[in-house]
Design an enzyme around this catalytic site. Structure first.
Site, PDB file in Angstrom:
ATOM      1  CG  ASN A  15      93.300 -15.724 -12.842  1.00  0.00           C
ATOM      2  OD1 ASN A  15      93.767 -16.492 -13.677  1.00  0.00           O
ATOM      3  ND2 ASN A  15      94.059 -14.856 -12.177  1.00  0.00           N
TER       4      ASN A  15
ATOM      5  CB  SER B 290      83.249 -16.484  -6.059  1.00  0.00           C
ATOM      6  OG  SER B 290      83.682 -17.242  -7.158  1.00  0.00           O
TER       7      SER B 290
ATOM      8  CG  ASP C 196      95.626 -16.498  -7.623  1.00  0.00           C
ATOM      9  OD1 ASP C 196      96.253 -17.568  -7.477  1.00  0.00           O
ATOM     10  OD2 ASP C 196      95.483 -15.954  -8.730  1.00  0.00           O
TER      11      ASP C 196
ATOM     12  N   GLY D 103      94.507 -11.046  -3.492  1.00  0.00           N
ATOM     13  CA  GLY D 103      93.790 -11.795  -2.468  1.00  0.00           C
ATOM     14  C   GLY D 103      94.435 -13.124  -2.143  1.00  0.00           C
TER      15      GLY D 103
ATOM     16  CG  ASP E  43      98.055 -16.383   5.870  1.00  0.00           C
ATOM     17  OD1 ASP E  43      97.746 -16.949   4.798  1.00  0.00           O
ATOM     18  OD2 ASP E  43      99.083 -15.694   5.994  1.00  0.00           O
ATOM     19  CB  ILE E  44      94.309 -20.071   3.206  1.00  0.00           C
ATOM     20  CG1 ILE E  44      93.924 -21.512   2.873  1.00  0.00           C
ATOM     21  CG2 ILE E  44      94.938 -19.342   2.020  1.00  0.00           C
ATOM     22  CD1 ILE E  44      92.747 -21.643   1.945  1.00  0.00           C
TER      23      ILE E  44
END
Length: 184
Positions: free
Chosen positions: A30, A125, A40, A38, A16-17
């Site tokens: 975006n 992406s 973001d 996701g 998990d970032i």
């Protein structure tokens, strides 16, 4: 998995970032910097509303595809969030690789400009934007390796991959780009 390039390190981890204790966390943003799903969505949920408020105030026109901007990290265990905008994948013939590489490069440049010693990056992406994971991993790692060879910093570039398939794709690409027995 880890590889060294001189004094710097590229690390691959599955996880998990938003839990990474680094100077900067890269967000798969975006172009409107409007939040989303996701990576973001996870970053904005964990970091809090101050991240969105700051990006809206500092970057009212958003951020173009292939670039990145920086903000504070709110409640995340980092100093900064770097919002990188990768391309939506169509068929690979619409400058997708060029734009993806540019987004990663700008994120790394911002990390260096803000004296970050460590940065955590996602697979830009490769989620909702549809970039094939194998191709995305090759572009990401080639860009990071070239950047580290050129700049020699930051000290740690950690790719934090969500799920085993993403992690395995990045492992294969890193092994191809920097075999364990190859000189850094």
């Amino acid at each position: 998995m880890e590889r060294r390039i001189g004094a710097t390190r590229i690390e691959l981890v599955e996880g998990d970032i938003t839990e990474q204790r680094v100077d900067a966390i890269v967000n798969a943003a975006n172009s409107r910097l409007a939040g989303g799903g996701g990576v973001d969505g996870a970053i904005h949920r964990r970091g809090g509303s101050e991240i969105m408020a700051e990006t809206a105030a500092r970057y009212p026109d958003g951020c173009p595809t292939g670039s990145a901007v920086i903000s504070g990290a709110g409640r995340l265990p980092a100093k900064y969030v770097i919002h990188a905008v990768g391309p939506v994948y169509r068929d690979g013939s619409h400058r997708e690789a060029e734009l993806l590489a540019a987004a990663y490069r700008r994120a790394l440049e911002l990390a260096v400009e803000h004296q970050c010693r460590s940065v955590a990056l996602p697979a830009l992406s490769a989620g909702a934007y549809g970039y094939p994971m194998e191709e995305a991993s090759r572009v990401a790692l080639r860009t990071a390796i070239d950047f580290l060879r050129e700049c020699g910093e930051p000290e740690v570039v950690r790719f934090v991959l969500f799920g085993r398939a993403a992690f395995d794709a990045f492992v294969r690409s890193l092994q191809a780009e920097l075999p364990a027995d190859a000189p850094a």
